[in-house]
Design a protein around this motif. Structure first.
Motif, short mmCIF file in Angstrom:
data_model
loop_
_atom_site.label_atom_id
_atom_site.label_comp_id
_atom_site.label_asym_id
_atom_site.label_seq_id
_atom_site.Cartn_x
_atom_site.Cartn_y
_atom_site.Cartn_z
N GLY A 25 0.80 -1.21 0.00
CA GLY A 25 0.00 0.00 0.00
C GLY A 25 0.84 1.26 0.00
N HIS A 26 2.11 1.12 -0.39
CA HIS A 26 2.99 2.28 -0.46
C HIS A 26 3.51 2.45 -1.88
CE1 HIS A 26 3.00 2.59 3.89
NE2 HIS A 26 3.37 1.34 3.98
N ASP A 27 2.60 2.41 -2.83
CA ASP A 27 2.96 2.65 -4.23
C ASP A 27 3.95 3.80 -4.33
OD1 ASP A 27 1.99 1.48 -6.63
OD2 ASP A 27 -0.05 1.80 -5.87
N LEU A 28 5.05 3.57 -5.02
CA LEU A 28 6.02 4.65 -5.18
C LEU A 28 5.35 5.80 -5.95
CD1 LEU A 28 9.06 5.31 -4.73
CD2 LEU A 28 9.42 4.55 -7.08
N GLN A 29 5.37 6.98 -5.36
CA GLN A 29 4.71 8.13 -6.00
C GLN A 29 5.65 8.75 -7.02
OE1 GLN A 29 1.37 8.97 -5.26
NE2 GLN A 29 1.61 6.98 -4.28
N VAL A 30 5.44 8.39 -8.30
CA VAL A 30 6.30 8.94 -9.34
C VAL A 30 5.49 9.68 -10.40
CG1 VAL A 30 8.37 7.50 -9.16
CG2 VAL A 30 6.36 6.59 -10.31
N GLY A 31 4.18 9.80 -10.20
CA GLY A 31 3.32 10.46 -11.18
C GLY A 31 3.21 11.96 -10.95
N GLY A 32 3.43 12.39 -9.74
CA GLY A 32 3.32 13.79 -9.40
C GLY A 32 3.96 13.97 -8.03
N CYS A 33 3.90 15.16 -7.48
CA CYS A 33 4.54 15.37 -6.18
C CYS A 33 3.83 14.54 -5.10
CB CYS A 33 4.50 16.85 -5.80
SG CYS A 33 5.11 17.15 -4.12
N ALA A 34 4.62 13.78 -4.34
CA ALA A 34 4.08 12.89 -3.31
C ALA A 34 3.47 13.69 -2.15
CB ALA A 34 5.17 11.97 -2.78
N SER A 35 3.83 14.97 -2.07
CA SER A 35 3.34 15.77 -0.96
C SER A 35 2.14 16.63 -1.34
CB SER A 35 4.48 16.63 -0.43
OG SER A 35 4.04 17.43 0.63
N CYS A 36 2.26 17.40 -2.44
CA CYS A 36 1.17 18.33 -2.78
C CYS A 36 0.40 17.90 -4.04
CB CYS A 36 1.73 19.73 -2.98
SG CYS A 36 2.74 19.88 -4.46
N ALA A 37 0.83 16.80 -4.65
CA ALA A 37 0.16 16.24 -5.83
C ALA A 37 0.27 17.09 -7.10
CB ALA A 37 -1.31 15.92 -5.52
N ARG A 38 1.05 18.18 -7.06
CA ARG A 38 1.26 18.97 -8.27
C ARG A 38 1.97 18.12 -9.31
NH1 ARG A 38 2.92 23.00 -4.80
NH2 ARG A 38 1.53 24.79 -4.72
N PRO A 39 1.65 18.34 -10.59
CA PRO A 39 2.40 17.60 -11.62
C PRO A 39 3.86 18.03 -11.60
CG PRO A 39 0.85 19.16 -12.62
CD PRO A 39 0.60 19.20 -11.15
N LEU A 40 4.74 17.11 -11.95
CA LEU A 40 6.16 17.42 -11.93
C LEU A 40 6.63 17.76 -13.34
CD1 LEU A 40 7.16 14.40 -9.69
CD2 LEU A 40 7.41 16.80 -9.02
N PRO A 41 7.49 18.76 -13.46
CA PRO A 41 8.02 19.09 -14.78
C PRO A 41 8.90 17.95 -15.29
CG PRO A 41 9.17 20.34 -13.07
CD PRO A 41 8.06 19.60 -12.40
N ALA A 42 9.08 17.90 -16.60
CA ALA A 42 9.88 16.82 -17.19
C ALA A 42 11.36 17.07 -16.99
CB ALA A 42 9.55 16.69 -18.68
N GLU A 43 11.80 16.91 -15.77
CA GLU A 43 13.21 17.09 -15.42
C GLU A 43 13.50 16.25 -14.17
OE1 GLU A 43 13.02 21.36 -14.86
OE2 GLU A 43 12.75 21.12 -12.70
N PRO A 44 14.78 16.09 -13.85
CA PRO A 44 15.09 15.30 -12.65
C PRO A 44 14.36 15.85 -11.44
CG PRO A 44 17.09 15.75 -13.89
CD PRO A 44 15.99 16.54 -14.55
N ALA A 45 13.94 14.96 -10.55
CA ALA A 45 13.20 15.40 -9.37
C ALA A 45 13.77 14.72 -8.13
CB ALA A 45 11.73 15.07 -9.52
#
Ligand SMILES: [Zn+2]
Length: 259
Positions: free
Chosen positions: A150-170
């Motif tokens: 139940g701890h799916d790695l959050q890689v679709g958007g920010c794990a904290s605020c859910a904002r989409p992430l820009p296409a760059e290293p994060a």
């Protein structure tokens, strides 16, 4: 009370580890969908020789008949269903196999069954046995374990605020369960920078079946980046779960821990 009446159970199980007990006996730690993680002693090596000719070995799938004892359960019959013997032909494969067994062990601290874990571990071991790259198999299994817990790695958007992430290293923050945006990074704890291609591979691996994932081209640099990143997250989750489950350990675990 029906004294003297022992419960006997049959389990389709994965052997996750063994240790010797005295001169002739071995204690096996096994994991099955029905029983969860359990320990059973095999008295005398000969008695546990399988009808198919194999032995009870870590990383094999076995069918066992177990008699519940007062202190230790006893394996009365064993049959090797899948020896996965080719895993032992190669050191990298063997290490990956042992890592998979160790993960199964460490994500079941309470001894209870984790839905889907048995099937995922079998897929991973079968993949290794069939010659899939140990790195791919290990990363795939780590991603699967996170999802199952139940701890799916959050890689679709920010794990904290859910904002989409820009296409760059994060920034990957294990304490947050995944990637975080620049704004959330100051409060996200320690972690590491994840490359764009590592994110893409991780994203794909979350839903891909093992054979599909094994077909993804991953060079040595990317492999070590993924190993480091996923290893960090898995360790974080395992340690957190370990702390909480120790507080509410059922009787079966007390027995596991005591031996
Ligand atoms: Zn954020």
């Amino acid at each position: 009370v029906s004294a003297g009446r022992t419960r006997t159970y049959r389990a389709d199980a994965l052997v996750i580890r063994r240790r010797h007990l005295g001169e002739a006996d071995s204690i096996f730690v096994l994991y099955s969908d029905d029983e969860g993680k359990f320990e059973a002693v095999a008295k005398g090596v000969r008695k546990v020789r399988s009808r198919k000719g194999g032995h009870l070995e870590p990383l094999s799938r076995v069918e066992v008949l177990v008699a519940q004892g007062r202190s230790l359960d006893i394996i009365t019959q064993a049959q090797v269903v899948e020896p996965f013997s080719r895993i032992r032909d190669d050191l990298d494969r063997l290490y990956a196999g042992l890592y998979i067994a160790e993960l199964v062990d460490s994500v079941t601290p309470g001894g209870g069954a984790q839905r889907g874990l048995f099937a995922a571990a079998l897929s991973a071991l079968a993949g290794l046995d069939n010659g899939l790259s140990p790195g791919h198999v290990s990363r795939w299994f780590e991603l699967r374990v996170l999802t199952l817990l139940g701890h799916d790695l959050q890689v679709g958007g920010c794990a904290s605020c859910a904002r989409p992430l820009p296409a760059e290293p994060a920034f990957l923050a294990p304490a947050m369960g995944g990637l975080v945006c620049r704004l959330c990074r100051p409060g996200a704890g320690s972690g590491l920078e994840l490359s764009l291609r590592a994110m893409k591979v991780a994203r794909f691996g979350q839903t891909a079946a093992l054979p599909e994932f094994a077909a993804v081209r991953i060079d040595a640099e990317l492999q070590s980046e993924l190993a480091r990143a996923l290893g960090l997250v898995v360790r974080h989750v395992v340690e957190r779960d370990l702390r909480t489950s120790r507080l509410a350990a059922p009787a079966k675990t007390a027995r596991l821990a005591a031996t």
